[in-house]
Enzyme design. Structure first.
Site, PDB file in Angstrom:
ATOM      1  N   HIS A  74     -44.053  -6.885  11.488  1.00  0.00           N
ATOM      2  CA  HIS A  74     -44.816  -5.636  11.531  1.00  0.00           C
ATOM      3  C   HIS A  74     -44.529  -4.913  12.832  1.00  0.00           C
ATOM      4  N   THR A 111      -1.891   4.174   5.770  1.00  0.00           N
ATOM      5  CA  THR A 111      -2.990   3.378   6.333  1.00  0.00           C
ATOM      6  C   THR A 111      -3.605   2.501   5.255  1.00  0.00           C
ATOM      7  N   CYS A 126     -12.049   3.691  -0.106  1.00  0.00           N
ATOM      8  CA  CYS A 126     -13.258   3.401   0.670  1.00  0.00           C
ATOM      9  C   CYS A 126     -13.117   3.816   2.138  1.00  0.00           C
ATOM     10  N   LYS A 181     -19.980   8.482   4.953  1.00  0.00           N
ATOM     11  CA  LYS A 181     -21.134   8.019   5.743  1.00  0.00           C
ATOM     12  C   LYS A 181     -21.083   8.586   7.161  1.00  0.00           C
ATOM     13  N   ILE A 240     -21.707  10.923  -5.689  1.00  0.00           N
ATOM     14  CA  ILE A 240     -20.860  11.735  -4.803  1.00  0.00           C
ATOM     15  C   ILE A 240     -21.469  13.115  -4.612  1.00  0.00           C
ATOM     16  N   GLY A 241     -21.898  13.724  -5.704  1.00  0.00           N
ATOM     17  CA  GLY A 241     -22.476  15.072  -5.622  1.00  0.00           C
ATOM     18  C   GLY A 241     -23.656  15.116  -4.667  1.00  0.00           C
ATOM     19  N   GLU A 290       0.848  -1.196   0.000  1.00  0.00           N
ATOM     20  CA  GLU A 290       0.000   0.000   0.000  1.00  0.00           C
ATOM     21  C   GLU A 290       0.880   1.241   0.000  1.00  0.00           C
ATOM     22  N   GLY A 297     -17.389  11.827 -11.850  1.00  0.00           N
ATOM     23  CA  GLY A 297     -16.953  10.444 -12.056  1.00  0.00           C
ATOM     24  C   GLY A 297     -15.520  10.236 -11.610  1.00  0.00           C
ATOM     25  N   THR A 310      -5.394  -1.284  -7.636  1.00  0.00           N
ATOM     26  CA  THR A 310      -4.921   0.081  -7.375  1.00  0.00           C
ATOM     27  C   THR A 310      -6.028   1.132  -7.441  1.00  0.00           C
TER      28      THR A 310
HETATM   29  P1  FAD Z   1      -9.332   1.726  -3.803  1.00  0.00           P
HETATM   30  O1  FAD Z   1     -10.225   1.703  -2.643  1.00  0.00           O
HETATM   31  O2  FAD Z   1      -9.220   2.985  -4.579  1.00  0.00           O
HETATM   32  O3  FAD Z   1      -7.887   1.289  -3.270  1.00  0.00           O
HETATM   33  C1  FAD Z   1      -6.772   1.289  -4.073  1.00  0.00           C
HETATM   34  C2  FAD Z   1      -5.546   1.407  -3.192  1.00  0.00           C
HETATM   35  O4  FAD Z   1      -4.400   1.147  -3.973  1.00  0.00           O
HETATM   36  C3  FAD Z   1      -5.337   2.802  -2.608  1.00  0.00           C
HETATM   37  O5  FAD Z   1      -5.155   2.719  -1.218  1.00  0.00           O
HETATM   38  C4  FAD Z   1      -4.071   3.311  -3.287  1.00  0.00           C
HETATM   39  O6  FAD Z   1      -3.281   4.149  -2.452  1.00  0.00           O
HETATM   40  C5  FAD Z   1      -3.347   2.018  -3.571  1.00  0.00           C
HETATM   41  N1  FAD Z   1      -2.394   2.104  -4.669  1.00  0.00           N
HETATM   42  C6  FAD Z   1      -2.578   2.626  -5.911  1.00  0.00           C
HETATM   43  N2  FAD Z   1      -1.478   2.457  -6.668  1.00  0.00           N
HETATM   44  C7  FAD Z   1      -0.587   1.820  -5.877  1.00  0.00           C
HETATM   45  C8  FAD Z   1       0.733   1.376  -6.088  1.00  0.00           C
HETATM   46  N3  FAD Z   1       1.347   1.491  -7.279  1.00  0.00           N
HETATM   47  N4  FAD Z   1       1.390   0.772  -5.072  1.00  0.00           N
HETATM   48  C9  FAD Z   1       0.776   0.605  -3.862  1.00  0.00           C
HETATM   49  N5  FAD Z   1      -0.471   1.006  -3.612  1.00  0.00           N
HETATM   50  C10 FAD Z   1      -1.141   1.604  -4.608  1.00  0.00           C
HETATM   51  N6  FAD Z   1     -18.625   2.612  -2.836  1.00  0.00           N
HETATM   52  C11 FAD Z   1     -19.613   1.932  -2.223  1.00  0.00           C
HETATM   53  O7  FAD Z   1     -19.831   0.757  -2.541  1.00  0.00           O
HETATM   54  N7  FAD Z   1     -20.387   2.508  -1.246  1.00  0.00           N
HETATM   55  C12 FAD Z   1     -20.205   3.794  -0.877  1.00  0.00           C
HETATM   56  O8  FAD Z   1     -20.922   4.287   0.004  1.00  0.00           O
HETATM   57  C13 FAD Z   1     -19.181   4.548  -1.500  1.00  0.00           C
HETATM   58  N8  FAD Z   1     -18.966   5.828  -1.140  1.00  0.00           N
HETATM   59  C14 FAD Z   1     -17.948   6.521  -1.737  1.00  0.00           C
HETATM   60  C15 FAD Z   1     -17.770   7.845  -1.383  1.00  0.00           C
HETATM   61  C16 FAD Z   1     -16.772   8.595  -1.969  1.00  0.00           C
HETATM   62  C17 FAD Z   1     -16.579  10.037  -1.572  1.00  0.00           C
HETATM   63  C18 FAD Z   1     -15.911   7.979  -2.934  1.00  0.00           C
HETATM   64  C19 FAD Z   1     -14.795   8.759  -3.570  1.00  0.00           C
HETATM   65  C20 FAD Z   1     -16.085   6.660  -3.305  1.00  0.00           C
HETATM   66  C21 FAD Z   1     -17.125   5.921  -2.722  1.00  0.00           C
HETATM   67  N9  FAD Z   1     -17.363   4.592  -3.077  1.00  0.00           N
HETATM   68  C22 FAD Z   1     -18.386   3.903  -2.491  1.00  0.00           C
HETATM   69  C23 FAD Z   1     -16.547   3.902  -4.094  1.00  0.00           C
HETATM   70  C24 FAD Z   1     -15.494   3.003  -3.403  1.00  0.00           C
HETATM   71  O9  FAD Z   1     -14.721   3.772  -2.522  1.00  0.00           O
HETATM   72  C25 FAD Z   1     -14.618   2.332  -4.434  1.00  0.00           C
HETATM   73  O10 FAD Z   1     -15.431   1.668  -5.380  1.00  0.00           O
HETATM   74  C26 FAD Z   1     -13.687   1.333  -3.783  1.00  0.00           C
HETATM   75  O11 FAD Z   1     -12.858   1.946  -2.825  1.00  0.00           O
HETATM   76  C27 FAD Z   1     -12.808   0.636  -4.834  1.00  0.00           C
HETATM   77  O12 FAD Z   1     -11.983  -0.275  -4.193  1.00  0.00           O
HETATM   78  P2  FAD Z   1     -10.588  -0.717  -4.826  1.00  0.00           P
HETATM   79  O13 FAD Z   1     -10.010  -1.693  -3.868  1.00  0.00           O
HETATM   80  O14 FAD Z   1     -10.772  -1.110  -6.228  1.00  0.00           O
HETATM   81  O15 FAD Z   1      -9.687   0.611  -4.866  1.00  0.00           O
HETATM   82  P1  NAD Z   2     -21.219   9.452 -11.104  1.00  0.00           P
HETATM   83  O1  NAD Z   2     -20.896   8.795 -12.381  1.00  0.00           O
HETATM   84  O2  NAD Z   2     -22.112   8.793 -10.136  1.00  0.00           O
HETATM   85  O3  NAD Z   2     -21.875  10.878 -11.377  1.00  0.00           O
HETATM   86  C1  NAD Z   2     -21.273  11.843 -12.160  1.00  0.00           C
HETATM   87  C2  NAD Z   2     -22.357  12.738 -12.701  1.00  0.00           C
HETATM   88  O4  NAD Z   2     -21.744  13.846 -13.309  1.00  0.00           O
HETATM   89  C3  NAD Z   2     -23.232  12.047 -13.750  1.00  0.00           C
HETATM   90  O5  NAD Z   2     -24.579  12.228 -13.409  1.00  0.00           O
HETATM   91  C4  NAD Z   2     -22.855  12.771 -15.032  1.00  0.00           C
HETATM   92  O6  NAD Z   2     -23.936  12.863 -15.935  1.00  0.00           O
HETATM   93  C5  NAD Z   2     -22.448  14.137 -14.505  1.00  0.00           C
HETATM   94  N1  NAD Z   2     -21.536  14.860 -15.376  1.00  0.00           N
HETATM   95  C6  NAD Z   2     -20.487  14.377 -16.083  1.00  0.00           C
HETATM   96  N2  NAD Z   2     -19.878  15.379 -16.762  1.00  0.00           N
HETATM   97  C7  NAD Z   2     -20.555  16.522 -16.467  1.00  0.00           C
HETATM   98  C8  NAD Z   2     -20.426  17.879 -16.848  1.00  0.00           C
HETATM   99  N3  NAD Z   2     -19.464  18.267 -17.676  1.00  0.00           N
HETATM  100  N4  NAD Z   2     -21.297  18.783 -16.346  1.00  0.00           N
HETATM  101  C9  NAD Z   2     -22.280  18.384 -15.500  1.00  0.00           C
HETATM  102  N5  NAD Z   2     -22.454  17.116 -15.113  1.00  0.00           N
HETATM  103  C10 NAD Z   2     -21.608  16.197 -15.579  1.00  0.00           C
HETATM  104  O7  NAD Z   2     -19.790   9.805 -10.461  1.00  0.00           O
HETATM  105  P2  NAD Z   2     -19.426  10.370  -9.021  1.00  0.00           P
HETATM  106  O8  NAD Z   2     -20.627  10.894  -8.341  1.00  0.00           O
HETATM  107  O9  NAD Z   2     -18.264  11.263  -9.241  1.00  0.00           O
HETATM  108  O10 NAD Z   2     -18.947   9.074  -8.290  1.00  0.00           O
HETATM  109  C11 NAD Z   2     -17.810   8.337  -8.780  1.00  0.00           C
HETATM  110  C12 NAD Z   2     -17.915   6.882  -8.453  1.00  0.00           C
HETATM  111  O11 NAD Z   2     -17.830   6.650  -7.081  1.00  0.00           O
HETATM  112  C13 NAD Z   2     -19.224   6.300  -8.938  1.00  0.00           C
HETATM  113  O12 NAD Z   2     -18.931   5.356  -9.938  1.00  0.00           O
HETATM  114  C14 NAD Z   2     -19.831   5.633  -7.771  1.00  0.00           C
HETATM  115  O13 NAD Z   2     -20.147   4.305  -8.058  1.00  0.00           O
HETATM  116  C15 NAD Z   2     -18.782   5.696  -6.671  1.00  0.00           C
HETATM  117  N6  NAD Z   2     -19.462   6.136  -5.436  1.00  0.00           N
HETATM  118  C16 NAD Z   2     -20.407   5.302  -4.905  1.00  0.00           C
HETATM  119  C17 NAD Z   2     -21.103   5.694  -3.792  1.00  0.00           C
HETATM  120  C18 NAD Z   2     -22.137   4.796  -3.223  1.00  0.00           C
HETATM  121  O14 NAD Z   2     -22.149   3.615  -3.573  1.00  0.00           O
HETATM  122  N7  NAD Z   2     -23.013   5.253  -2.354  1.00  0.00           N
HETATM  123  C19 NAD Z   2     -20.873   6.933  -3.220  1.00  0.00           C
HETATM  124  C20 NAD Z   2     -19.927   7.760  -3.793  1.00  0.00           C
HETATM  125  C21 NAD Z   2     -19.231   7.336  -4.910  1.00  0.00           C
END
Ligand code: FAD
Ligand code: NAD
Length: 467
Positions: free
Chosen positions: A445, A36, A41, A50, A184-185, A32, A271, A143
């Site tokens: 219920h 941490t 996530c 959350k 996210i928005g 990593e 995105g 990654t």
């Molecule tokens: P990551 O969690 O991105 O982990 C990748 C890890 O690899 C990182 O720690 C990074 O530092 C490490 N890494 C990268 N390159 C290297 C390298 N070369 N060497 C060593 N380490 C490296 N998903 C949900 O299902 N529910 C949610 O409620 C939710 N909420 C989210 C809220 C936000 C604000 C964001 C941004 C995302 C959210 N997501 C949610 C999406 C979720 O966080 C990701 O889908 C998930 O973390 C992906 O897991 P991963 O293991 O693929 O990668």
């Molecule tokens: P998203 O794909 O959910 O939403 C991005 C939004 O931005 C879309 O509705 C898209 O139409 C809009 N958009 C794109 N280009 C634009 C532009 N030029 N002007 C205006 N709007 C535009 O992506 P996100 O909200 O950034 O989240 C990223 C990823 O993280 C998602 O794939 C999601 O699965 C993950 N995530 C998941 C959770 C959850 O599971 N609760 C929470 C946060 C993030």
């Protein structure tokens, strides 16, 4: 070989892959980059967002809902520093939990940036500048991803920010302009709207959460508007500039009219893109796809290089923590010679606004496009005794069932505790239940889950009891 499995990245994909590999008796290492474990996530994603959603919901309810319950609070005030401190503690507890699990499972953890020297050798660049090489029979790339931006907007991380900075703001924005009405928005927009910010959402598509069933986006927009958020749908952002104190966002209306909004913060949430920087994929003859920069894998999540696998956000499919976890388990079991399976159609999607939004299976739009004949059954929460008691009257459960066989094909919920309720639909659909099957099963219920049963009754032959 030193290791049977080396995992690069410790997010929900990577750490689960490492734990499952170790459980299967494989000698395992996990590298990593950061200090941490837990990846996006645990550190800057699901968990801190959350924590802030829960805190801000308490504040919102204290200021808006408690009165109707007969609870009067004088001099309610917000201690933003404490809210952020608690969030940091929640993150620390969770990341420490992964360190504990690594120790328990005898996984060797390395801190540093992992990169391929060849298909079995990983070089680790450590924080002190030294490097170490380890070798493994199998490599799992996990990654993850990072926020994507817009080419014409410079993210300064102070006023024009991504989700990472939005999780650490020290003040409530006066006016938060959000680019992107996706997950996210809307989640982070909800946090700050509940704390008193004016929140404006500019979304390119003509609906918020546009990839989910249309009915959900419509209802969610209605509820969030009641909470004070404003929406510019079908609008195209053309620029954002900051003078250090304020940000002006320019955008075009569907009819071509030029518009602008000025706020003190602008969150760009359009995105995420796969993260492979510094991995040295070229050293083993791998490249990334042009769109989304993802690594290509086959049905076993193996790349074109034998013994090199990739999982989670860095490969195709939904960018969700539980999808990454499932793939972590899957790959470990493939390496151990098992024949695991993932049902990608049944990975639920959740938006943690309030009311929550949760869905699994096909949307109405997808069923129409695939020319599948279906029946619809809906049940509104305002007709649920439990929802009336808690005061959560917005939203509904919608069940889509095959017109001929009654098999449940999709479940779409907006309402209280939808994130937890969707699990019942996943189980039902995994066992290929019909809507009638669910409608004949006892549901305690009063619970919100009765609304699912009622929607199934409505889908089966339009005979809900309570509406
Ligand atoms: P990551 O969690 O991105 O982990 C990748 C890890 O690899 C990182 O720690 C990074 O530092 C490490 N890494 C990268 N390159 C290297 C390298 N070369 N060497 C060593 N380490 C490296 N998903 C949900 O299902 N529910 C949610 O409620 C939710 N909420 C989210 C809220 C936000 C604000 C964001 C941004 C995302 C959210 N997501 C949610 C999406 C979720 O966080 C990701 O889908 C998930 O973390 C992906 O897991 P991963 O293991 O693929 O990668
Ligand atoms: P998203 O794909 O959910 O939403 C991005 C939004 O931005 C879309 O509705 C898209 O139409 C809009 N958009 C794109 N280009 C634009 C532009 N030029 N002007 C205006 N709007 C535009 O992506 P996100 O909200 O950034 O989240 C990223 C990823 O993280 C998602 O794939 C999601 O699965 C993950 N995530 C998941 C959770 C959850 O599971 N609760 C929470 C946060 C993030």
């Amino acid at each position: 070989m030193q290791y049977d499995v080396i995992v690069i990245g410790s997010g929900p994909g990577g750490y689960v892959a490492a734990i499952r590999s170790a459980q299967l008796g494989l000698k395992t290492a996990c590298i990593e980059k950061y200090a941490t474990y837990g990846g996006t996530c645990l550190n800057v994603g699901c968990i801190p967002s959350k924590a802030l959603l829960d805190s801000s919901e308490h504040y919102y309810n204290a200021s808006h809902a408690f009165k109707t319950h007969g609870i009067n609070l004088d001099n309610l005030s917000l201690d933003m520093a404490q809210m952020m401190k608690r969030k940091t503690e929640v993150v620390a507890k969770n990341t420490a939990g992964i360190s504990f699990l690594f120790k328990k499972n005898k996984i060797d953890g390395y801190q540093g940036i992992g990169s391929f020297k060849d298909k079995n050798t990983i070089s680790i660049k450590k924080p002190d500048g030294t490097t170490e090489e380890i070798s493994g029979k199998n490599i799992i790339v996990a990654t993850g991803s990072k926020p994507s931006g817009l080419p014409f907007i410079k993210i300064d991380k102070k006023r024009i920010i991504t989700s990472t900075e939005a999780l650490t703001l020290q003040e409530v924005p006066k006016h938060l302009v959000l680019i992107g009405g996706g997950v996210i928005g809307l989640e982070l927009g909800s946090v700050y709207a509940r704390l008193g910010a004016k929140v404006s959402v500019i979304e390119f598509m003509d609906s918020i959460i546009p990839t989910m069933d249309r009915g959900l986006g419509k209802e969610l927009q209605k509820v969030l508007q009641k909470q004070g958020m404003e929406f510019y749908l079908g609008h195209k952002v053309t620029g954002a500039t900051s003078n250090g104190k304020e940000v002006t966002v320019t955008f075009d209306a569907p009819n071509g009219d030029k518009k602008e909004l000025t706020g003190d913060y602008c969150l760009v949430a359009v995105g995420r893109v796969a993260y492979t920087d510094g991995l040295g994929l070229d050293k083993i003859g791998l490249s990334v796809e042009e769109r989304g920069r993802k690594i290509t894998v086959n049905d076993h999540l193996e790349t074109s290089v034998k013994g090199v696998y990739a999982i989670g956000d860095v490969v195709k499919g939904a960018m969700l923590a539980h999808k990454a976890e499932d793939e972590g388990t899957f790959v470990a079991e493939v390496i151990a010679g098992q024949k695991p399976h993932i049902n990608y159609n049944l990975i639920p999607g959740v938006v943690y606004t309030w009311p929550e939004v949760a869905a699994v299976g096909q949307t109405e739009e997808q069923l129409k496009a695939a020319n599948i004949k279906y029946k619809t059954g809906s049940f509104p929460f305002r007709a649920s005794g439990r929802a009336v008691a808690s005061g959560d009257l917005d939203g509904f459960v919608k069940v889509l069932a095959d017109a001929a066989t009654d098999e449940i094909l999709g479940v779409h919920i907006i309402g209280p505790r939808a994130a937890d309720m969707i699990a019942e639909a996943v189980v039902a659909m995994e066992f290929r239940a019909s809507a009638e099957d669910i409608s004949r099963m006892s549901h305690a219920h009063p619970t919100y889950t009765e609304a699912f049963r009622e929607a199934c009754l409505a889908a089966t032959d339009n005979r809900p009891i309570h509406i």
